[in-house]
Design a protein around this motif. Sequence first.
Motif, PDB file in Angstrom:
ATOM      1  N   LEU A  85      31.962  28.485  -5.324  1.00 17.66           N
ATOM      2  CA  LEU A  85      30.841  27.612  -5.730  1.00 17.66           C
ATOM      3  C   LEU A  85      31.324  26.384  -6.507  1.00 17.66           C
ATOM      4  CD1 LEU A  85      28.083  30.195  -6.642  1.00 17.66           C
ATOM      5  CD2 LEU A  85      27.888  28.399  -4.940  1.00 17.66           C
ATOM      6  N   THR A 100      30.781  25.503 -10.497  1.00 17.36           N
ATOM      7  CA  THR A 100      31.268  26.533 -11.421  1.00 17.36           C
ATOM      8  C   THR A 100      32.436  26.046 -12.276  1.00 17.36           C
ATOM      9  OG1 THR A 100      32.385  27.330  -9.455  1.00 17.36           O
ATOM     10  CG2 THR A 100      30.460  28.585 -10.205  1.00 17.36           C
ATOM     11  N   LYS A 126      29.519  31.288 -12.833  1.00 22.88           N
ATOM     12  CA  LYS A 126      28.613  31.764 -11.770  1.00 22.88           C
ATOM     13  C   LYS A 126      27.449  32.618 -12.288  1.00 22.88           C
ATOM     14  CE  LYS A 126      30.548  34.634  -8.812  1.00 22.88           C
ATOM     15  NZ  LYS A 126      31.268  35.202  -7.655  1.00 22.88           N
ATOM     16  N   ILE A 131      18.722  31.058 -11.417  1.00 22.75           N
ATOM     17  CA  ILE A 131      17.898  31.463 -10.278  1.00 22.75           C
ATOM     18  C   ILE A 131      16.493  31.125 -10.746  1.00 22.75           C
ATOM     19  CG2 ILE A 131      16.874  33.525  -9.214  1.00 22.75           C
ATOM     20  CD1 ILE A 131      19.272  32.967  -7.740  1.00 22.75           C
ATOM     21  N   PHE A 169      21.075  33.329 -14.265  1.00 22.35           N
ATOM     22  CA  PHE A 169      20.966  34.550 -13.483  1.00 22.35           C
ATOM     23  C   PHE A 169      21.230  35.804 -14.320  1.00 22.35           C
ATOM     24  CE2 PHE A 169      23.145  37.696 -10.777  1.00 22.35           C
ATOM     25  CZ  PHE A 169      22.016  38.120 -10.107  1.00 22.35           C
ATOM     26  N   ASP A 220      27.139  39.018 -10.080  1.00 27.08           N
ATOM     27  CA  ASP A 220      26.663  37.976  -9.164  1.00 27.08           C
ATOM     28  C   ASP A 220      25.808  38.550  -8.042  1.00 27.08           C
ATOM     29  OD1 ASP A 220      28.704  39.328  -7.885  1.00 27.08           O
ATOM     30  OD2 ASP A 220      29.641  37.540  -7.041  1.00 27.08           O
ATOM     31  N   LEU A 222      25.617  36.249  -4.741  1.00 24.85           N
ATOM     32  CA  LEU A 222      25.320  34.819  -4.911  1.00 24.85           C
ATOM     33  C   LEU A 222      26.545  33.913  -4.839  1.00 24.85           C
ATOM     34  CD1 LEU A 222      23.012  35.212  -8.026  1.00 24.85           C
ATOM     35  CD2 LEU A 222      22.286  34.813  -5.682  1.00 24.85           C
ATOM     36  N   ASN A 261      24.784  31.601   0.278  1.00 25.06           N
ATOM     37  CA  ASN A 261      24.056  32.744  -0.287  1.00 25.06           C
ATOM     38  C   ASN A 261      23.238  32.354  -1.520  1.00 25.06           C
ATOM     39  OD1 ASN A 261      25.122  34.315   1.679  1.00 25.06           O
ATOM     40  ND2 ASN A 261      26.206  35.715   0.312  1.00 25.06           N
ATOM     41  N   TYR A 262      23.771  31.433  -2.308  1.00 22.78           N
ATOM     42  CA  TYR A 262      23.026  30.980  -3.487  1.00 22.78           C
ATOM     43  C   TYR A 262      21.715  30.337  -3.031  1.00 22.78           C
ATOM     44  CZ  TYR A 262      21.993  28.517  -7.847  1.00 22.78           C
ATOM     45  OH  TYR A 262      21.363  28.041  -8.977  1.00 22.78           O
ATOM     46  N   HIS A 270      17.532  31.883  -3.208  1.00 19.31           N
ATOM     47  CA  HIS A 270      16.347  31.130  -3.644  1.00 19.31           C
ATOM     48  C   HIS A 270      15.265  31.142  -2.571  1.00 19.31           C
ATOM     49  CE1 HIS A 270      18.888  29.520  -6.877  1.00 19.31           C
ATOM     50  NE2 HIS A 270      17.741  29.299  -7.497  1.00 19.31           N
TER      51      HIS A 270
END
Length: 340
Positions: free
Chosen positions: A14, A18, A23, A28, A33, A105, A215, A220-221, A225
């Motif tokens: 990421l 990051t 991370k 989120i 997160f 994560d 995530l 995937n992140y 969402h």
Amino acid sequence: MKAVVLVGGEGTRLRPLTETVPKPLLPILNRPFLHRVLDHLAQHGVHEVITSSSYLERSFAAFIAERHGDPRITWITEREPLGTGGAIVNALPRVDGTFLVLNGDILTDLELTELVRFHERQGAVATIALHRVEDARPFGLVAADAQGRVLEFREKPGEPIPGDINAGTYVLEPEAFEGWEPGRAISIEREIFPALIDRGAPVYSFPSGAYWIDLGTPQNYLRAHFDVLEGKLSGMQVPAPYRAQTAVVDLEARLGRWVVLGEHAVVRAGAEIEDSVLLDGVTVEEGARVGESIVGPGAVIGSGATVVGAVLAEGARVDGTAQFDADRISAGGTAPPKPD
Ligand code: GDD
Ligand code: MG
């Protein structure tokens, strides 16, 4: 029961986001997160969490200072990255009996209480929650018999095979770590689980149909969402698109359904945003277009610019009409325009 939460990875997939935000502290729906991981543990009766990270330790200190309530957080120092196994061995003096371990994560509504009950019924030293995937390559592939006893654990298999993978949630007995010295880097996936299985220790697996996503990649992140916006996660119902109350959107801007706007985000006239997550303080100037991207805090997308498939660092600035397909844009730096 206590839990160890693993948060010390560098989140390399990421980057550059990051580089400044670890991370597990990426938001989120505009909330770091890690809050969700901790709330989930509290709902299942965990009142103390032990955690550590040598990476961006100060960001975690600020998070802990701001968070109140259940569970209590015990921070321990991890001078150098000790790996997933080493971080747990480091935390052992703080646990008392059976404990949970969570990768920091994973967005999931897994039934932790059921997982712990299953572990106790089996008399296991380790129980690994499973999730079914079509391609096990980014994960740890777990083979088990009909009773759930684990026969093999293969981290990052080379071939794209479907199967049950390690969902990054374990119930463990301290005795599973006998013989592993503290202070050195160890992987639970590559070293500790295979060693336990080899010596015939009772390692069990727990299949689950719960919502589950790692995530750790831009795709995937974003997907996490979109899934939340579609109401796929229990207890998280929000309108789509989702805008922080302090976000300001011009009446002549267009937001698609899968869009999240952070606090104080500004979207000006003629701008179009689709399938993207904009963190706090992002500005999208007149006529700019953003698609399938994650835009770091405070980043500015200049008027008329196009950003597609990109991950933008905190404070990044993008000007002009270049298309940043699948690119990573650092603060201050500008990715080269795509060749035609
Ligand atoms: N404290 C600490 N120290 N934590 C670490 C370290 C470390 O040196 N290295 C990684 N972690 C944390 C990460 O922050 C993350 O929460 C978790 O351990 C797993 O690391 P990732 O880097 O995200 O691993 P992965 O996603 O490639 O694979 C892991 O998760 C998969 C499920 O998503 C493995 O556990 C796989 O077996 C599993 O299938
Ligand atoms: Mg991961």
